[in-house]
Design an enzyme around this catalytic site. Sequence first.
Site, PDB file in Angstrom:
ATOM      1  N   ARG A  11       0.827  -1.214   0.000  1.00 30.08           N
ATOM      2  CA  ARG A  11       0.000   0.000   0.000  1.00 30.08           C
ATOM      3  C   ARG A  11       0.857   1.258   0.000  1.00 30.08           C
ATOM      4  O   ARG A  11       0.549   2.228  -0.687  1.00 30.08           O
ATOM      5  CB  ARG A  11      -0.950   0.007   1.198  1.00 30.08           C
ATOM      6  CG  ARG A  11      -2.037  -1.052   1.114  1.00 30.08           C
ATOM      7  CD  ARG A  11      -2.835  -1.133   2.388  1.00 30.08           C
ATOM      8  NE  ARG A  11      -1.938  -1.489   3.491  1.00 30.08           N
ATOM      9  CZ  ARG A  11      -2.208  -1.301   4.775  1.00 30.08           C
ATOM     10  NH1 ARG A  11      -3.341  -0.755   5.141  1.00 30.08           N
ATOM     11  NH2 ARG A  11      -1.355  -1.662   5.704  1.00 30.08           N
TER      12      ARG A  11
ATOM     13  N   ASN B  25      -6.056  -2.969   2.493  1.00 30.11           N
ATOM     14  CA  ASN B  25      -6.015  -4.427   2.568  1.00 30.11           C
ATOM     15  C   ASN B  25      -7.430  -4.975   2.646  1.00 30.11           C
ATOM     16  O   ASN B  25      -8.311  -4.367   3.258  1.00 30.11           O
ATOM     17  CB  ASN B  25      -5.240  -4.884   3.805  1.00 30.11           C
ATOM     18  CG  ASN B  25      -3.743  -4.699   3.661  1.00 30.11           C
ATOM     19  OD1 ASN B  25      -3.231  -4.500   2.566  1.00 30.11           O
ATOM     20  ND2 ASN B  25      -3.037  -4.760   4.769  1.00 30.11           N
TER      21      ASN B  25
END
Length: 95
Positions: free
Chosen positions: A22, A40
């Site tokens: 990320r 996520n």
Amino acid sequence: MIMASICTMAWVYGSVQGVGFRYSTQREALQLGVTGYARNLDDGGVEVLVCGEAEQVEKLIAWLKAGGPRSARVDRVLTEPHQPTRSWDKFAILY
């Protein structure tokens, strides 16, 4: 000429959690000047929303499909056009 702004939702699967995916995606997005988020998912994947000029959005999607950061292993990326319910003024990491 004004470029059209688009949004694309991507779901990235493979070894993409716990490897800085990320954060690397956010860094790449900031370099490209696109907005959206990465978060996520419970199934082990990462959801990525990318909004901006079509060419820049495509560059980030191509980066995801090419494997993202070196620390990750991307097995597949699913994408679809997206109409966001809100606007994003930056690229965020959601939890």
